[in-house]
Each structure stands twice: as C-alpha cells, then as structure tokens.
Design an enzyme around this catalytic site. Sequence first.
Site, PDB file in Angstrom:
ATOM      1  CG  HIS A 291      56.538 -57.793 -27.091  1.00  0.00           C
ATOM      2  ND1 HIS A 291      56.773 -56.637 -27.214  1.00  0.00           N
ATOM      3  CD2 HIS A 291      57.276 -58.113 -25.336  1.00  0.00           C
ATOM      4  CE1 HIS A 291      57.677 -55.858 -26.539  1.00  0.00           C
ATOM      5  NE2 HIS A 291      57.682 -56.693 -25.255  1.00  0.00           N
TER       6      HIS A 291
ATOM      7  CB  SER B  93      31.952 -73.371 -41.745  1.00  0.00           C
ATOM      8  OG  SER B  93      32.298 -73.342 -43.427  1.00  0.00           O
TER       9      SER B  93
ATOM     10  CE  LYS C  39      36.916 -72.649 -38.946  1.00  0.00           C
ATOM     11  NZ  LYS C  39      36.860 -71.918 -40.141  1.00  0.00           N
TER      12      LYS C  39
ATOM     13  CD  GLU D  67      35.218 -63.747 -36.955  1.00  0.00           C
ATOM     14  OE1 GLU D  67      36.033 -64.348 -36.989  1.00  0.00           O
ATOM     15  OE2 GLU D  67      34.318 -64.881 -36.743  1.00  0.00           O
TER      16      GLU D  67
END
Length: 467
Positions: free
Chosen positions: A156, A277, A283, A290
């Site tokens: 979970h 970024s 970043k 992704e």
Amino acid sequence: MKMWSGRFRRPLNPEFEEWQRSFPFDKRLLPLEIAASRAHARALAGIGVLSAPELKSLLAALQHIQHALETDPHFLADCEAEDVHHFLERRLSELAGDAGLKLHAGRSRNEQIATDLRLFVRGAIDELQNALIEFVQAFLEKAAETGSNAMPAHTHLQAAEPVLVAHWLLTYAEMLLRDHSRLGDCRERLNFCPLGSGAVAGATLPLDRKAMAAELGFTAPTANSIDATSDRDFAIEFVQATSLLGIHLSRWAEEMILFSTREFGFVRLPETYSTGSSAMPQKMNPDALELIRGKSGRLTGAATTLLMVAKGLPLAYNKDLQETQEPVFDAADTSLKCVKTATGVLRDCAFDFARMGAASECGFMNAMAAATYLAGKGVPFRTAHECIGKAVSVCLDRGCELADLKLEELKQFSPAFDQDFYSAVTLDAVLGCHDVPGGTAPARVRAALQNLEQRVRALQEALHAHA
Ligand code: ARG
C-alpha cells in the site's frame, strides 16, 4: 508502371494515391523483401519458370539492390513506389529487364507482406531478447553489489517489512525473464512461412514451399493459405508482449523516481540520464525514467490499435491490414530503446545504503516478527498480533520503537515476553526469519541470485547455439 493498372480506365485520384501508399513506412522491410524474393526466385527456377541465366541475373540484381540500400542514402527516394513490393519490382525490372518482371509469377503481395512482417517481428524479438538479457544482467550485478544491505519493502506504499536490497532488485529480473519467455513463445508460433500461399487460395505454381521456408529460417511452411495471408496474430502477440514489458518498465521507473526523491533518498540517479530545470537552478529531473514510464502508454496504445484493426475483418487479406505495420514498427523501436535506456540508468545509479538501512530500522517494520516471536512462545498468533498492536500504540505516543520498551513494560502486554525478545527483533533477525525459498533471508537471496545467474547463462547459451 503500377502492379495492377491493366483494367483501369481512369487514373487514381492523386490525393488518394498518395494517401494509400505504404512505401514511406514499409521501406524498412526492404532487406526482408529481398530475402523472401531470393527464396521465391529459386523456387521459380526449381520448376523451370525462370531459366538458370534468368535466376542468375535476378540474384545479382537483388544483391545489387541490397548493396545500394546499405551504401546509398538516397536509394529509397522513389515517390512512385506504392509499397516495398512495388519498389523492389521497379528496381528489378530496371536491373534485370524481363527476368525482373517474371519474378511475380505464382506469388501475391498478400503472402509477401505476411512473410516480410513475420521476418521483421522475428528479428525484433531477437534484438529485444538480447537487450532484455543485458538488462537482467545489470539487475544481477547490482544485486550482487548490494550485499546484505536492507531497505523497506512496501505494501500500500507504506513501509511494511525490511528486505535485502538485492531481493527487491531481483523482483525485476523475474519480471523481465517472463517478458523474455513470452517473446520466445511468440517467436516460436510465428516462425512459419507464408510463401506459396498466393493471394488467398495457394500459389498457382507448384513451388517448393519447404525449400523456401528453410531458406528463410522458418520451421515449416504455414498450413493454410487463407490463414497465412490474413493472420496477424504474431504482430498482435508481439506488441502485447512489448506492452506488458512496458508495464514492467513503467513500474520500475516509477519506483526509481520515487526512491530518488529527497523524501526517500534511497537512489542517486545519474546526471547522464537527467536534465535540469530552465527555471529552478537546483533541479535535476529524472527525464529518462519519466519517458520510459510515459512510453509504456504508447506500447499499450499500439497493442490496442492492432486489436481494433483486426477485429471483425472478413477473411482473408484486406487493405486494413496495411495499418498493422506502423504499430509493430513503433512498438519494436520503442520497447528496444526503453530497455537500453533503462539498462544505462540502472548501471549508472547509486544506492544510499545508509538511508535505506536507517529506513529499515524504524517505523515498526519488525512488528510482524515480534508477533511471530510471541507465537513461538505459544501465544496464539491473533492474540500476539493484538499484544504487539497495543505495544506499537504506546510507542507511537512516546515516539519510540518496540525494542525501546523495557522488559517489564512488555510483560504488561503479555507475560510471554522474555529477554530474548530484543535479539529477535533486530534488523538482522527480522531479515533472517524470512527463511523460506523465495524469502528475503540472506541465504535465500544468495540462492535466488545464483539461480537467476544460471537461468541467464542458459538463455545466453541457447542464443549462441541459435546464432
Ligand atoms: N502494402 C500492402 C500491405 O501492407 C501490401 C499488400 C497489398 N495487397 C493488396 N492486395 N493490395 O498490406
């Protein structure tokens, strides 16, 4: 000249003509079309439809075309070719004259595209299986490097029980080997040769189908000409296998993304597969992962497209089947690239064992082992579960772990607690108590790793025997 203009009195609508061409994408089948044409030419010569000199000149022309394809970047520029079959026929008639135009005797583009596409999928499977083996090997090497380091396993998405990092990594090796085997099943089922099936009813000439099949490395000729020219099961199976592979890759990518966040801090992703970024200077984003996660959607999309194209098609060949090519090409390219990229990311990432270990020693991940300890002292498990639950509740209030409670305190929950409780709930003890085949006890994980190494070696040997 078109392959079919004789009965037509009016030219095609130019926009329709352009729109129905498959050459812009099926040109990549040319090497396979050449191989299949060689086999067909030999079969024609075998029954005297081509003379020995004609066969010789055709084979030389095919060789020439193969060479031009490999060396001349403009060779495929042909805006008149309707499809790869038409393209080859045009080049052959230029190079071999009438012999080139004789080659179509006894065959149909319906069997040709079925053959080319099977050969394409077979090659794509071989490449993808090789890449999968490399990826699995990367998991095995990483697992070996992680030794006895531990991390939390989740259910979970809540930290549940500690496991060896290797145990987690080997999960993916198992998944990927199933993908490998699924692709192998597909390869075995597809490896039958449609050549000699004609347009739908079988060739109109007594071609030696066995010889054609053997020349192209097929197990045997297909059994039914209607099936051979209309079947795209092999394409559907292949793309479905890649879509399930994509699901596995996306689950891994998601875990890696999550574990690389500052909040988890289990994994440091390689800069070589990340980007920054344009706005936030600090970043580093996990782009490779992704994209892998995103592209899995594309693979499932391809599988859905193929099913929808095939659904309700009357036998046998219909032009709809031309629509099965691009999803196959896309799935082959996408899955291969994803696996190779994933392998690079995995090889170059680093684990933070200190953080993983620290996360394994807090948050009551020894609670189930603690209940099992009481059960071992004769307490019914359900009662033991209740006792440990109450102890956890007290710890939550105090902000401590089970092993921080004093023995007198523990005894208030159950008289069965004893001094040996403390050694039963250490990280090592908790890991060690999962001592079943497939469990995370270190010896079991070592055995699992060895087993996987053997399986991979066997697959590699089979591959070499194959080559
Ligand atoms: N380009 C066609 C395809 O991909 C080849 C077969 C054409 N056959 C036909 N009867 N028009 O399906």
